[in-house]
Scaffold this active site. Structure first.
Site, short mmCIF file in Angstrom:
data_model
loop_
_atom_site.label_atom_id
_atom_site.label_comp_id
_atom_site.label_asym_id
_atom_site.label_seq_id
_atom_site.Cartn_x
_atom_site.Cartn_y
_atom_site.Cartn_z
N ARG A 15 0.83 -1.09 -0.12
CA ARG A 15 -0.02 0.05 0.06
C ARG A 15 0.80 1.35 -0.16
NH1 ARG A 15 -0.50 4.68 2.61
NH2 ARG A 15 -0.05 3.70 4.45
N HIS A 207 5.87 4.76 12.66
CA HIS A 207 5.83 4.56 10.91
C HIS A 207 6.79 5.78 10.29
CE1 HIS A 207 3.36 4.36 7.28
NE2 HIS A 207 3.92 5.34 6.90
N HIS A 209 9.48 7.14 7.72
CA HIS A 209 9.86 7.15 6.31
C HIS A 209 11.66 7.48 6.41
CE1 HIS A 209 6.31 6.82 3.97
NE2 HIS A 209 5.97 7.03 4.83
N CYS A 240 5.00 9.07 -0.58
CA CYS A 240 3.62 9.61 -0.44
C CYS A 240 3.37 10.36 -1.59
CB CYS A 240 3.17 10.05 0.99
SG CYS A 240 1.52 10.72 1.08
N ASN A 249 9.36 3.97 2.86
CA ASN A 249 9.22 3.80 4.25
C ASN A 249 10.57 3.01 4.62
OD1 ASN A 249 6.64 3.47 3.13
ND2 ASN A 249 6.12 3.57 5.34
P1 HMG Z 1 -12.83 14.62 -2.78
O1 HMG Z 1 -12.68 14.82 -4.11
O2 HMG Z 1 -12.72 15.98 -1.74
O3 HMG Z 1 -14.10 13.70 -2.62
O4 HMG Z 1 -11.72 13.53 -2.31
P2 HMG Z 1 -15.36 13.63 -3.06
O5 HMG Z 1 -16.32 13.12 -2.01
O6 HMG Z 1 -16.04 15.33 -3.46
O7 HMG Z 1 -15.22 12.90 -4.36
C1 HMG Z 1 -14.69 13.02 -5.35
C2 HMG Z 1 -14.57 11.93 -6.55
O8 HMG Z 1 -13.99 10.74 -6.00
C3 HMG Z 1 -16.25 11.38 -6.72
O9 HMG Z 1 -16.20 10.97 -8.06
C4 HMG Z 1 -16.45 10.50 -5.86
O10 HMG Z 1 -17.20 9.45 -6.17
C5 HMG Z 1 -15.10 9.68 -5.59
P3 HMG Z 1 -16.57 11.65 -9.24
O11 HMG Z 1 -18.14 11.91 -9.03
O12 HMG Z 1 -15.71 12.79 -9.23
O13 HMG Z 1 -16.45 10.81 -10.59
N1 HMG Z 1 -14.66 9.26 -4.43
C6 HMG Z 1 -14.26 7.81 -4.33
N2 HMG Z 1 -13.83 6.98 -5.17
C7 HMG Z 1 -13.57 5.86 -4.73
N3 HMG Z 1 -13.22 5.45 -3.46
C8 HMG Z 1 -13.52 6.29 -2.53
C9 HMG Z 1 -14.24 7.52 -2.97
N4 HMG Z 1 -14.40 8.61 -2.22
C10 HMG Z 1 -15.09 9.76 -3.21
N5 HMG Z 1 -13.49 6.01 -1.24
C11 HMG Z 1 -11.02 11.71 -0.87
C12 HMG Z 1 -11.67 13.16 -0.96
C13 HMG Z 1 -10.75 11.51 0.45
C14 HMG Z 1 -11.87 10.72 -1.56
C15 HMG Z 1 -9.80 12.13 -1.73
O14 HMG Z 1 -9.11 12.95 -1.38
C16 HMG Z 1 -8.78 10.71 -1.85
O15 HMG Z 1 -9.12 9.41 -1.92
N6 HMG Z 1 -7.52 10.74 -0.78
C17 HMG Z 1 -6.52 9.63 -0.62
C18 HMG Z 1 -5.44 10.32 -0.55
C19 HMG Z 1 -4.16 9.07 -0.20
O16 HMG Z 1 -4.80 7.97 -0.27
N7 HMG Z 1 -3.23 9.39 0.20
C20 HMG Z 1 -2.34 8.35 0.55
C21 HMG Z 1 -2.58 7.68 1.77
S1 HMG Z 1 -2.12 8.61 3.24
C22 HMG Z 1 -0.53 8.04 3.36
O17 HMG Z 1 0.16 7.52 2.54
C23 HMG Z 1 0.18 8.40 4.91
C24 HMG Z 1 0.42 7.15 5.74
O18 HMG Z 1 1.28 6.26 5.05
C25 HMG Z 1 1.15 7.71 7.06
C26 HMG Z 1 2.34 8.70 6.95
O19 HMG Z 1 3.27 8.15 6.21
O20 HMG Z 1 2.25 9.27 7.37
C27 HMG Z 1 -0.76 6.55 6.16
MG MG Z 2 3.49 6.38 4.98
#
Ligand code: HMG
Ligand code: MG
Length: 299
Positions: A15, A207, A209, A240, A249
Site C-alpha cells: 500500500r 511509521h 520514512h 507518499c 518507508n
Molecule cells: P474529494 O475529491 O474531496 O471527494 O476527495 P468527493 O467526495 O468530492 O469525491 C470526488 C470523487 O471521488 C467522486 O467521483 C467520488 O465518487 C470519488 P466523481 O463523482 O468525481 O467521479 N470518491 C471515491 N472513489 C473511490 N473510493 C472512495 C471515494 N471517495 C470519493 N473512497 C477523498 C476526498 C478522501 C476521497 C480523496 O482526497 C482521496 O481519496 N484521498 C486519498 C489520498 C491518499 O490515499 N493518500 C495516501 C494515503 S495516506 C499516507 O500515505 C500516509 C500514511 O502512510 C502515514 C504516513 O506516512 O504519515 C498513512
Molecule cells: Mg507512509
C-alpha cells in the site's frame, strides 16, 4: 523502561510502497507480493486502499488484489479507507480490518484528503459506527508527526490531540507517521513521551520514512520508549503522493535485522522476506531499497 520482548511489524509495502509508483503494476504482481510477504511470516499486511482513483490511481485495483491473494489464517490483511464510501467498498471486497488516516498538520490534511483535520475526524465517525456493527477493527494513522512538507516542523503537542481523538473514537491502535522522514531520534523520543500521556504506549505504533536516513535510529529510539509496533515496507518501497520528495518507508528487512540483533522476536523469516523484496524490486526495475537485502544479495 525496558525494551519490548516482542515486536509486531505492519507491512505497508503493497500500500504505502506501491501507491507512489507511477508505472502500472499488474494485479498479478501485487498479489504475488502479498503472497510472498505472507510466506515470509508477516502477520499483518496492508494490501491496498479504497480511495479515489483520481487521487491515487495505483490503488484502483485493490478489490481485485484482495480477491486474488491467498489469505493465511491468523494473518491480518488490511486496507485504507478515507470515508464511508471507501469503507463500504472495502467491506464488499471482504476486508476485515481498515485504517483511517488523519494528519497533524492542516495543510497536509487539505492536500491529502481535501479537508481540515477536524472535518476528517468527523468523516471517520460513520466509518467507526459501521465498523463496529460489522466487527471490523479500525487502525488510525496520524501523518506528518515530525514535519510537514508544507508547514515545516510539527510539534508533539500538535500530534497528541489528533492521536487522542482517533483513540477515543475507537481506533485500537494509532500509528504515528513521519511522512517526510525528517525526524530525529531525539524528536521521536519526545513525540512518544508527549503522546503517551494521551494514548497508552501499547496502543501506539511508529511509521518512519527514511528520507533523511534517520528511520532505523527512530525505530531504536521508539523501542527505548517502549513502543512495540512498527510499520515498514519490504525493499523500502514507498513514499507518499502528497509529500513531495518523501522516499520509501523504512525497509522491513532492515528492521528485522535490527530486531534480531537485539534478541527481539518477530516471527519473520528474513531470507524469505529478502526474496520477496528482490522479486518486487525486479518487477519495478529498480535497486532494492533495503541495505540488508542489498548486502545479502551481493554475497
Ligand atoms: P474529494 O475529491 O474531496 O471527494 O476527495 P468527493 O467526495 O468530492 O469525491 C470526488 C470523487 O471521488 C467522486 O467521483 C467520488 O465518487 C470519488 P466523481 O463523482 O468525481 O467521479 N470518491 C471515491 N472513489 C473511490 N473510493 C472512495 C471515494 N471517495 C470519493 N473512497 C477523498 C476526498 C478522501 C476521497 C480523496 O482526497 C482521496 O481519496 N484521498 C486519498 C489520498 C491518499 O490515499 N493518500 C495516501 C494515503 S495516506 C499516507 O500515505 C500516509 C500514511 O502512510 C502515514 C504516513 O506516512 O504519515 C498513512
Ligand atoms: Mg507512509
Amino acid at each position: 523502561m525496558s525494551m519490548p520482548e516482542k515486536v509486531r511489524l505492519v507491512e505497508v509495502g503493497p500500500r504505502d510502497g506501491l501507491q507512489n509508483e507511477a508505472q502500472p503494476i499488474s494485479v498479478a504482481d501485487k498479489v504475488q507480493l502479498v503472497d510472498d510477504l505472507t510466506a515470509a511470516g508477516l502477520a499483518y499486511i496492508e494490501v491496498g486502499s479504497f480511495v479515489s482513483p483520481k487521487w491515487v490511481p495505483q490503488m484502483a485495483g485493490s478489490a481485485e488484489v484482495f480477491a486474488g491473494i491467498h489469505q493465511r489464517p491468523g494473518v491480518t490483511y488490511a486496507a485504507l479507507a478515507p470515508n464511508l464510501r471507501g469503507f463500504e467498498d472495502a467491506l464488499a471486497a471482504g476486508v476485515k480490518e481498515v485504517a483511517v488516516f488523519a494528519a497533524a498538520s492542516e495543510a497536509f490534511s487539505q492536500r491529502n484528503i481535501n479537508c481540515s483535520i477536524a472535518e476528517s475526524l468527523t468523516r471517520f465517525e460513520p466509518i467507526m459506527a459501521a465498523a463496529r456493527s460489522h466487527g471490523v477493527r479500525v487502525r488510525g494513522y496520524v501523518s506528518c508527526v515530525l514535519g510537514c512538507p508544507y508547514e515545516g516542523k510539527v510539534s508533539a503537542e500538535q500530534v497528541a490531540p489528533v492521536a487522542k481523538a482517533l483513540h477515543d473514537m475507537g481506533c485500537y491502535e494509532v500509528s504515528l507517521g513521519d511522512t517526510i522522514g525528517t525526524g530525529t531520534a531525539g524528536d521521536t523520543r519526545r513525540l512518544f513521551e508527549v503522546v503517551s500521556a494521551q494514548v497508552p504506549r501499547a496502543q501506539l505504533a511508529g511509521h518512519f520514512h527514511d528520507t533523511y536516513g534517520q528511520a532505523l535510529a527512530n525505530v531504536y529510539a521508539s523501542l527505548l520508549e517502549g513502543i512495540s509496533v512498527f510499520d515498514s515496507s519490504v525493499a523500502g518501497l514507498g513514499g507518499c503522493p502528497y509529500a513531495k520528495g518523501a522516499t520509501g518507508n523504512i525497509a522491513s528487512e532492515d528492521v528485522v535485522y535490527l530486531l534480531q540483533g537485539l534478541g527481539i522476536e518477530t516471527g519473520i523469516d528474513l531470507d524469505r522476506l529478502i526474496a520477496a523484496g528482490q522479486r518486487i524490486s525486479s518487477v519495478l526495475g529498480r535497486a532494492n531499497g533495503s541495505r540488508v537485502a542489498r548486502a545479502r544479495s551481493a554475497q
